[in-house]
Design a protein around this motif. Structure first.
Motif, PDB file in Angstrom:
ATOM      1  N   ARG A   7       0.834  -1.201   0.000  1.00 21.52           N
ATOM      2  CA  ARG A   7       0.000   0.000   0.000  1.00 21.52           C
ATOM      3  C   ARG A   7       0.870   1.251   0.000  1.00 21.52           C
ATOM      4  N   GLU A   8       0.288   2.339  -0.435  1.00 21.67           N
ATOM      5  CA  GLU A   8       0.914   3.646  -0.304  1.00 21.67           C
ATOM      6  C   GLU A   8      -0.002   4.502   0.553  1.00 21.67           C
ATOM      7  N   TYR A  55      10.691   4.835  -0.981  1.00 19.44           N
ATOM      8  CA  TYR A  55       9.643   4.418  -0.053  1.00 19.44           C
ATOM      9  C   TYR A  55       9.011   5.575   0.715  1.00 19.44           C
ATOM     10  N   CYS A  56       9.577   6.771   0.591  1.00 18.26           N
ATOM     11  CA  CYS A  56       9.069   7.926   1.341  1.00 18.26           C
ATOM     12  C   CYS A  56       9.399   9.181   0.534  1.00 18.26           C
ATOM     13  N   VAL A  68       4.377  10.547   0.442  1.00 19.90           N
ATOM     14  CA  VAL A  68       3.855   9.247   0.050  1.00 19.90           C
ATOM     15  C   VAL A  68       4.770   8.194   0.665  1.00 19.90           C
ATOM     16  N   ASN A  70       5.478   4.223   1.193  1.00 19.59           N
ATOM     17  CA  ASN A  70       5.198   2.891   0.691  1.00 19.59           C
ATOM     18  C   ASN A  70       5.308   1.908   1.848  1.00 19.59           C
ATOM     19  N   GLU A  71       4.300   1.076   1.993  1.00 18.77           N
ATOM     20  CA  GLU A  71       4.259   0.130   3.105  1.00 18.77           C
ATOM     21  C   GLU A  71       5.413  -0.877   3.060  1.00 18.77           C
ATOM     22  N   TRP A  81       8.895   2.632   9.765  1.00 16.58           N
ATOM     23  CA  TRP A  81       7.452   2.709   9.503  1.00 16.58           C
ATOM     24  C   TRP A  81       6.731   3.308  10.705  1.00 16.58           C
ATOM     25  N   GLU A  97      -5.076   6.166   2.160  1.00 15.83           N
ATOM     26  CA  GLU A  97      -4.439   5.123   1.363  1.00 15.83           C
ATOM     27  C   GLU A  97      -4.816   5.366  -0.087  1.00 15.83           C
ATOM     28  N   CYS A  99      -2.804   5.396  -4.411  1.00 16.93           N
ATOM     29  CA  CYS A  99      -1.613   5.056  -5.180  1.00 16.93           C
ATOM     30  C   CYS A  99      -1.266   6.250  -6.057  1.00 16.93           C
TER      31      CYS A  99
END
Length: 110
Positions: A7-8, A55-56, A68, A70-71, A81, A97, A99
């Motif tokens: 998920r984002e 991821y961030c 954003v 990313n899980e 996280w 949540e 994308c």
């Protein structure tokens, strides 16, 4: 069977009561702190690449600063996280949540 896509989470620069979050560079600061969490791990010293972790990522959506997240970072470093999610909760920021859809390619000139 394939595993689901991570998920984002969009952390928006708006508090739950509708105020714009300050300082104005909060998204860049948060993403900068998370920049070492990247595929292959962080690169120590000056030889490492400059830039944000995939991821961030800070961005602007509809005129609102966002980060954003990313899980997938949860599997790489659970404490990272937790840090970013707690930052959003502690500052009462709105999260959603979604994308990130890339912009369509520009039409060819000719």
């Amino acid at each position: 069977m394939t595993s689901p896509k991570p998920r984002e989470i969009f952390i928006q620069g708006i508090t739950r009561d509708g105020r714009t979050f300050r300082p104005s560079d909060w998204a860049e600061r948060l993403a900068g702190v998370m920049s070492c969490f990247r595929p292959g791990g962080g690169q120590p010293g000056r030889s490492g690449p400059l830039g944000y972790s995939p991821y961030c990522v800070p961005t602007v959506v509809g005129g609102v600063k966002c980060v954003v997240v990313n899980e997938a970072i949860r599997q790489i470093e659970p404490m990272a996280w937790d840090f970013v999610m707690n930052f959003a909760r502690d500052n009462d920021l709105q999260m959603v949540e979604a994308c990130l859809i890339p912009d369509p390619p520009a039409p060819p000139r000719g």
